[in-house]
Design an enzyme around this catalytic site. Structure first.
Site, PDB file in Angstrom:
ATOM      1  N   HIS A   1      13.078  86.558  70.536  1.00  0.00           N
ATOM      2  CA  HIS A   1      13.062  85.476  71.169  1.00  0.00           C
ATOM      3  C   HIS A   1      13.533  85.634  72.654  1.00  0.00           C
ATOM      4  O   HIS A   1      12.899  84.786  73.488  1.00  0.00           O
ATOM      5  CB  HIS A   1      14.510  84.735  70.330  1.00  0.00           C
ATOM      6  CG  HIS A   1      14.635  83.352  71.268  1.00  0.00           C
ATOM      7  ND1 HIS A   1      15.942  83.026  71.701  1.00  0.00           N
ATOM      8  CD2 HIS A   1      14.009  82.236  71.320  1.00  0.00           C
ATOM      9  CE1 HIS A   1      15.997  81.855  72.190  1.00  0.00           C
ATOM     10  NE2 HIS A   1      14.893  81.283  71.751  1.00  0.00           N
TER      11      HIS A   1
ATOM     12  N   GLU B   1      10.634  86.380  74.526  1.00  0.00           N
ATOM     13  CA  GLU B   1       9.903  85.228  74.665  1.00  0.00           C
ATOM     14  C   GLU B   1      10.147  84.526  76.002  1.00  0.00           C
ATOM     15  O   GLU B   1       9.150  84.082  76.692  1.00  0.00           O
ATOM     16  CB  GLU B   1       9.740  84.419  73.496  1.00  0.00           C
ATOM     17  CG  GLU B   1       9.107  82.920  73.679  1.00  0.00           C
ATOM     18  CD  GLU B   1      10.005  81.948  73.122  1.00  0.00           C
ATOM     19  OE1 GLU B   1      10.175  80.922  73.774  1.00  0.00           O
ATOM     20  OE2 GLU B   1      10.172  82.072  71.756  1.00  0.00           O
TER      21      GLU B   1
ATOM     22  N   GLU C   1      21.580  78.363  75.107  1.00  0.00           N
ATOM     23  CA  GLU C   1      20.518  77.791  73.814  1.00  0.00           C
ATOM     24  C   GLU C   1      21.342  78.168  72.439  1.00  0.00           C
ATOM     25  O   GLU C   1      21.488  77.290  71.719  1.00  0.00           O
ATOM     26  CB  GLU C   1      19.406  78.399  73.657  1.00  0.00           C
ATOM     27  CG  GLU C   1      18.254  78.000  72.712  1.00  0.00           C
ATOM     28  CD  GLU C   1      17.053  78.460  72.709  1.00  0.00           C
ATOM     29  OE1 GLU C   1      16.052  78.083  72.006  1.00  0.00           O
ATOM     30  OE2 GLU C   1      16.925  79.268  74.014  1.00  0.00           O
TER      31      GLU C   1
END
Length: 428
Positions: free
Chosen positions: A48, A51, A126
């Site tokens: 992640h 990404e 996040e």
């Protein structure tokens, strides 16, 4: 239904496309066969994180240039990481295909990892946001309850302690092992010519990689002991998932599983939505869900409700599951579930992005790419007995794990004990 074309490059990348008449756009996606389950525990979350970092600059484009180019194209650029795949996708006007692919290929093949520390803070924010969003967070806790210490039980987003300390060198090395030709698919749908797409990628790909690649995935044991997980938070509601291992992606029963999901909690006329929300007003959000992986899956239901309704909601949910499992699938609800799934499938084909996702996801996961006519035929062929058998196998009370977030663990455990008292001895 348009037909797709599939090619394979010398370096292993596969290119799959579908020309859609009458549109002036192209949806593109670079699919990578690596996700959170491919990470070792000490690197949980790097897929992640990578990404995110693809957007922070490549060999030819800075982060700002990437953003400015796609704004100028009038296009959309985004990405997503799951447990078994990563995808970087875009939708652009057809006349801007070459420019979009040029930027995306440079991002995917040649990221610079030059702004790790600032993006590290973004990912940590996040993670903090998910921690503050209990109806999302409970699904991560549910995965851990079902899969325990297996990589499928970890949150895709990663762990703060890993993200806080992982180095640029580690990220770059992991990228080199994961983003290899054999693990990559370029999918496209819209006003696109397949031969042009192949030619454009051949000009922009890397050469054959020398990295060893990622190790084989850790398989899921056939028998998983149900687990109990709870996280105390001062919330107004209890957020609860009852879940269990499901079926793998290529299981022939996947069509019956889709119908089971639609009947139980996948639509507005489903049993859980009608019994818990519409008839009794005990919840705003209640639904069932299903995920399928290469060698396993996960099925379950979610409900968010106040303390005084928690036990009743779980009782109703389990009673409805038992009713379906006992063979009581009404002809009209079976027919309605089939029509719902077929209608949603046909409506999704009006989106080039959905068509691209269908192509890319099937190819990168080595799932048979059935025609729409074949999918419809397989859905129509499902009988009520198959749905009941699957419910009995997957969703029996003794198979269900329980995960919850709320203000009082004792109240949660009391509600869960009514479903399966043995769960209380399986708390982490």
């Amino acid at each position: 239904m348009a037909k797709h074309e599939l090619s394979e490059l010398e370096t292993g990348e596969r290119v799959i496309s579908e020309r859609v008449p009458g549109v002036r756009s192209v949806a593109l996606g670079f699919w990578i066969g690596a996700g959170s389950r491919d990470e070792p525990d000490a690197r949980a979350g790097v897929s992640h994180f990578i990404e995110h970092l693809l957007f922070k600059g490549s060999s030819r484009y800075s982060a700002q240039e990437i953003a400015e180019i796609f704004d100028e194209l009038g296009g959309e650029l985004n990405a997503a990481t799951s447990r078994e795949t990563t995808v970087i996708y875009a939708r652009v006007p057809d006349v801007r295909l070459e420019m979009a692919l040029d930027v995306m290929a440079d991002m995917v093949y040649r990221p610079t990892f030059s702004d790790v520390d600032s993006e590290r803070e973004v990912v940590l924010e996040e993670i903090a946001m998910v921690e503050d969003t209990p109806h999302d967070l409970v699904h991560d806790i549910a995965a851990e309850a079902v899969f325990g210490r297996h990589p499928l039980g970890r949150p895709v987003i990663g762990r703060a302690e890993v993200i806080s300390n992982v180095s640029r060198r580690v990220l770059s090395a992991y990228h080199g092992r994961a983003y290899m030709g054999q693990r990559m698919v370029l999918a496209a749908a819209g006003n696109v010519r397949h031969d042009q797409l192949v030619e454009l990628l051949e000009e922009r790909r890397n050469g054959a990689g020398a990295d060893a690649g990622l190790p084989p995935r850790k398989p899921v044991r056939r028998v998983l002991e149900p687990g109990l997980r709870f996280q105390r938070k001062d919330t107004e509601q209890y957020h609860v998932c009852l879940s269990a291992p499901g079926i793998r992606r290529v299981d022939e029963r996947r069509f019956a599983a889709s119908i089971l999901d639609a009947i139980v909690g996948g639509s507005a006329s489903s049993r859980l939505f009608q019994e818990i929300r519409e008839k009794r007003g005990m919840a705003y959000s209640v639904y069932s869900y299903a995920s399928q992986y290469s060698d396993s899956g996960q099925v379950g239901l979610y409900v968010g409700t106040r303390e005084e309704n928690l036990a009743a909601c779980l009782d109703i949910a389990v009673a409805e599951l038992a009713d379906v499992a006992s063979g009581n699938v009404r002809p009209e609800e079976l027919a309605r579930a089939k029509e719902n799934l077929k209608g949603r499938l046909l409506l999704s084909l009006e989106s080039t992005s959905n068509r691209m996702t269908r192509l890319g996801k099937a190819t990168i996961t080595d799932t048979p790419l059935l025609t729409i006519e074949e999918i419809v035929r397989r859905l129509d062929a499902v009988e009520s007995g198959e749905v009941s058998e699957l419910a009995d196998e997957l969703l029996a009370p003794e198979r269900l794990s329980a995960a919850g977030i709320g203000p009082d663990e004792a109240h949660f455990r009391e509600a869960v004990a009514r479903i399966n008292p043995a769960l209380l001895s399986n708390a982490a």
